[in-house]
Design an enzyme around this catalytic site. Sequence first.
Site, mmCIF file in Angstrom:
data_model
loop_
_atom_site.group_PDB
_atom_site.id
_atom_site.type_symbol
_atom_site.label_atom_id
_atom_site.label_comp_id
_atom_site.label_asym_id
_atom_site.label_seq_id
_atom_site.Cartn_x
_atom_site.Cartn_y
_atom_site.Cartn_z
ATOM 1 N N GLY A 1 0.822 -1.204 0.000
ATOM 2 C CA GLY A 1 0.000 0.000 0.000
ATOM 3 C C GLY A 1 0.855 1.254 0.000
ATOM 4 O O GLY A 1 1.940 1.314 -0.593
ATOM 5 N N SER A 2 0.392 2.275 0.725
ATOM 6 C CA SER A 2 1.026 3.597 0.655
ATOM 7 C C SER A 2 2.442 3.640 1.234
ATOM 8 O O SER A 2 3.166 4.614 1.006
ATOM 9 C CB SER A 2 0.149 4.629 1.363
ATOM 10 O OG SER A 2 -1.050 4.837 0.642
ATOM 11 N N THR A 3 2.844 2.600 1.967
ATOM 12 C CA THR A 3 4.208 2.620 2.509
ATOM 13 C C THR A 3 5.265 2.552 1.408
ATOM 14 O O THR A 3 6.437 2.848 1.661
ATOM 15 C CB THR A 3 4.446 1.473 3.513
ATOM 16 O OG1 THR A 3 4.188 0.219 2.875
ATOM 17 C CG2 THR A 3 3.552 1.630 4.730
ATOM 18 N N ILE A 4 4.868 2.197 0.191
ATOM 19 C CA ILE A 4 5.849 2.143 -0.898
ATOM 20 C C ILE A 4 6.071 3.521 -1.523
ATOM 21 O O ILE A 4 7.066 3.751 -2.217
ATOM 22 C CB ILE A 4 5.410 1.133 -1.988
ATOM 23 C CG1 ILE A 4 6.632 0.595 -2.745
ATOM 24 C CG2 ILE A 4 4.395 1.746 -2.957
ATOM 25 C CD1 ILE A 4 6.330 -0.587 -3.648
#
Length: 229
Positions: free
Chosen positions: A45-48
């Site tokens: 998800g957004s952690t990338i």
Amino acid sequence: GIIMNPNTGEILALANYPDYDPQEFSAADDEARRNRILTDTYEPGSTIKPLIIAALLNEGIVKEDNVIFAENGSYKFNRTRITDVHPYGNLTVHDVLVNSSNIGMAKLSTKMDDNSFYKYLRDFGFGNRTLINLPGETEGTLKRPSNFNDLTKAFISFGYEVSVTPIQMAAAYCALVNGGTLYQPYIVKSISKNGKAVEKFEPVKIRDVISRETSEKVKKMMVDVVEKG
């Protein structure tokens, strides 16, 4: 949970839940004994997003103050529709990350060619084992450029169509913030016999992924994610 020294790769703490009593190993089921930090993959998800932003900045493709139109929260992209939780108009690259805009990330991803996009993700350690000195590690999945379609880069840019392990993500983030160097994670610092160290383990550098300048820029952006996003 993982606590890792970003400047060496040392694992200071590592824990899974549910846990089990190592003295009653045979009484625990496979589910409890599995070291999820190494074996289980997930879509990040957004952690990338900070990693993709770092790649774009490092290549000089964008600058922090470049402006992206975020389509007021809904964007028809090729064969699909990408949405943001909150509608935004114009966002700088800095604010795309601060506000975690999927639309902004999708647009930014198209600015990098397939091979470079793949290379940065690979260099951050995805699609490959970290070689931590524990058994059972899996590689996760990262498509090769030859298997990209017209949605792949956009989807990966906000954390889909890719799977990672927690230890991979921890190592990648350490590289992101330590000046750009990926280290091999390790859990044993030394082995002693009769109070004397008979074997010591030193940090193992894998590669430089981004420049120190890029690392500093992304760290400041990530502070703003917490304080303003």
